[in-house]
Design an enzyme around this catalytic site. Structure first.
Site, mmCIF file in Angstrom:
data_model
loop_
_atom_site.group_PDB
_atom_site.id
_atom_site.type_symbol
_atom_site.label_atom_id
_atom_site.label_comp_id
_atom_site.label_asym_id
_atom_site.label_seq_id
_atom_site.Cartn_x
_atom_site.Cartn_y
_atom_site.Cartn_z
ATOM 1 N N ASP A 102 -13.220 3.030 3.780
ATOM 2 C CA ASP A 102 -12.024 3.053 3.538
ATOM 3 C C ASP A 102 -11.260 2.357 2.347
ATOM 4 O O ASP A 102 -10.318 2.368 2.525
ATOM 5 C CB ASP A 102 -11.227 2.231 4.540
ATOM 6 C CG ASP A 102 -11.775 0.747 4.816
ATOM 7 O OD1 ASP A 102 -11.169 -0.230 4.453
ATOM 8 O OD2 ASP A 102 -12.884 0.312 5.642
ATOM 9 N N TYR A 125 -14.799 -1.653 -6.177
ATOM 10 C CA TYR A 125 -15.935 -0.964 -4.763
ATOM 11 C C TYR A 125 -15.103 0.686 -5.250
ATOM 12 O O TYR A 125 -15.547 1.495 -4.289
ATOM 13 C CB TYR A 125 -15.846 -1.502 -4.569
ATOM 14 C CG TYR A 125 -16.697 -1.320 -2.640
ATOM 15 C CD1 TYR A 125 -17.582 -0.829 -2.756
ATOM 16 C CD2 TYR A 125 -16.025 -0.917 -1.388
ATOM 17 C CE1 TYR A 125 -18.718 0.363 -1.444
ATOM 18 C CE2 TYR A 125 -16.393 -0.466 -0.251
ATOM 19 C CZ TYR A 125 -17.627 -0.337 -0.530
ATOM 20 O OH TYR A 125 -18.260 0.646 0.518
ATOM 21 N N LYS A 129 -16.384 4.820 -5.315
ATOM 22 C CA LYS A 129 -16.489 5.398 -3.476
ATOM 23 C C LYS A 129 -15.858 6.993 -4.148
ATOM 24 O O LYS A 129 -16.231 8.044 -3.101
ATOM 25 C CB LYS A 129 -16.750 4.652 -1.846
ATOM 26 C CG LYS A 129 -17.392 3.736 -2.190
ATOM 27 C CD LYS A 129 -19.078 3.675 -2.562
ATOM 28 C CE LYS A 129 -19.149 4.502 -0.694
ATOM 29 N NZ LYS A 129 -20.760 5.024 -0.148
#
Length: 287
Positions: A102, A125, A129
């Site tokens: 998410d 991060y 992703k």
């Protein structure tokens, strides 16, 4: 079916391998000791030697705060590692399922994010992703990308274990209340992923247990079910600053699961009860 699972030493990878074996699949779980994702030749060698029908890519650099400082390491694992795996998956012609997060969203608003919403990560991060997601879509014509949130499972550390550990010495805790999402039990998630890879219903999915809560509400439910007398003080993110910003809205729409014939996961409260019951049972056996 031969399934290679990265991140075997983590919470989700462990459950995927364990449940896959119980279903009779030939599972090959690898951790960082068995497979260095940052070395392309090693990725090619390990994957080719097993020659899987499916790769389920659970491994990731997930230290959200450290990622702001260790950007090169985070990029090598999350982006380059995924690229190397996608390339070899294309070469040998196996299915590929990538576990995302998410954190690819900006965490604004209160409406659940849909799969077609434009990602806009607020931390490094999440940025890596999202880059990994993009590489997969550019490399492979067919893929599964599954965004998950707030994971807890039997193997490794997680929020539930941290709360129970703190409850042994504390009777009062300050927990953030303005970050809202869905806790996700790896047992439930692993079962769904293993069901998904048997199909050809490729695409981007959001997966979490049903229902939403704040971290404070999650903690309160943990203490209630575990019968721990701990008072939770609900605080704001501003009162608990971290090196990396956390999304305040981690709600995700799971409508695409239903549209493609997959069952939604149980409510997070039911999942938590199951998780804690399993933990008590194993503790009793060990005694």
């Amino acid at each position: 079916m031969k399934i290679l699972v990265t991140g075997y030493t983590g919470q989700l990878g462990y459950d995927v391998v364990r449940i896959g074996e119980s279903r009779g699949y030939q599972m090959f779980g690898v951790g960082s000791k068995e497979l260095d994702l940052t070395v392309e030749s090693e990725v090619e060698r390990v994957v080719s030697s097993f020659n899987p029908d499916v790769i389920i890519h659970c491994a990731a650099y997930t230290a959200v705060d450290k990622a702001e400082e260790e950007k090169d390491i985070c990029w090598d694992v999350n982006v380059n590692g995924t690229k190397y795996l996608a390339n070899i998956a294309k070469e040998i012609g196996c299915k590929f399922l990538f576990v995302s997060t998410d954190y690819v969203f900006n965490g604004e608003g209160e409406t659940p994010f849909k799969e077609e919403d434009l990602p806009s990560p607020i931390g490094y991060y999440g940025h890596t992703k999202f880059e990994a997601e993009s590489i997969i879509q550019q490399t492979l014509s067919e893929w599964f990308i599954c965004r998950i949130s707030w994971v807890f499972g039997e193997n490794g550390n997680n929020f539930v274990k941290s709360m129970l550990r703190l409850a042994e010495t504390r009777d009062e805790l300050n927990i953030v209340h303005d970050q809202v999402g869905s806790p996700t039990y790896t047992y439930d998630l692993a079962n769904l992923l293993l069901n998904m890879i048997k199909t050809d219903k490729y695409g981007l999915y959001h997966i979490s247990n049903e229902g939403f809560c704040s971290w404070a509400e999650f903690a309160e439910e943990i203490f209630r079910v575990a019968n721990k007398n701990v008072n939770v003080n609900r605080i704001t993110s501003a009162e608990y600053p971290t090196p990396a910003a956390r999304p305040k809205n981690s709600r995700m729409s799971k409508d695409k699961l239903v549209l493609n014939g997959f069952d939604r996961l149980p409510n997070w409260k039911s999942a938590l009860k199951h998780y804690l019951a399993v933990g008590e049972e194993e503790e009793t056996i060990q005694r």
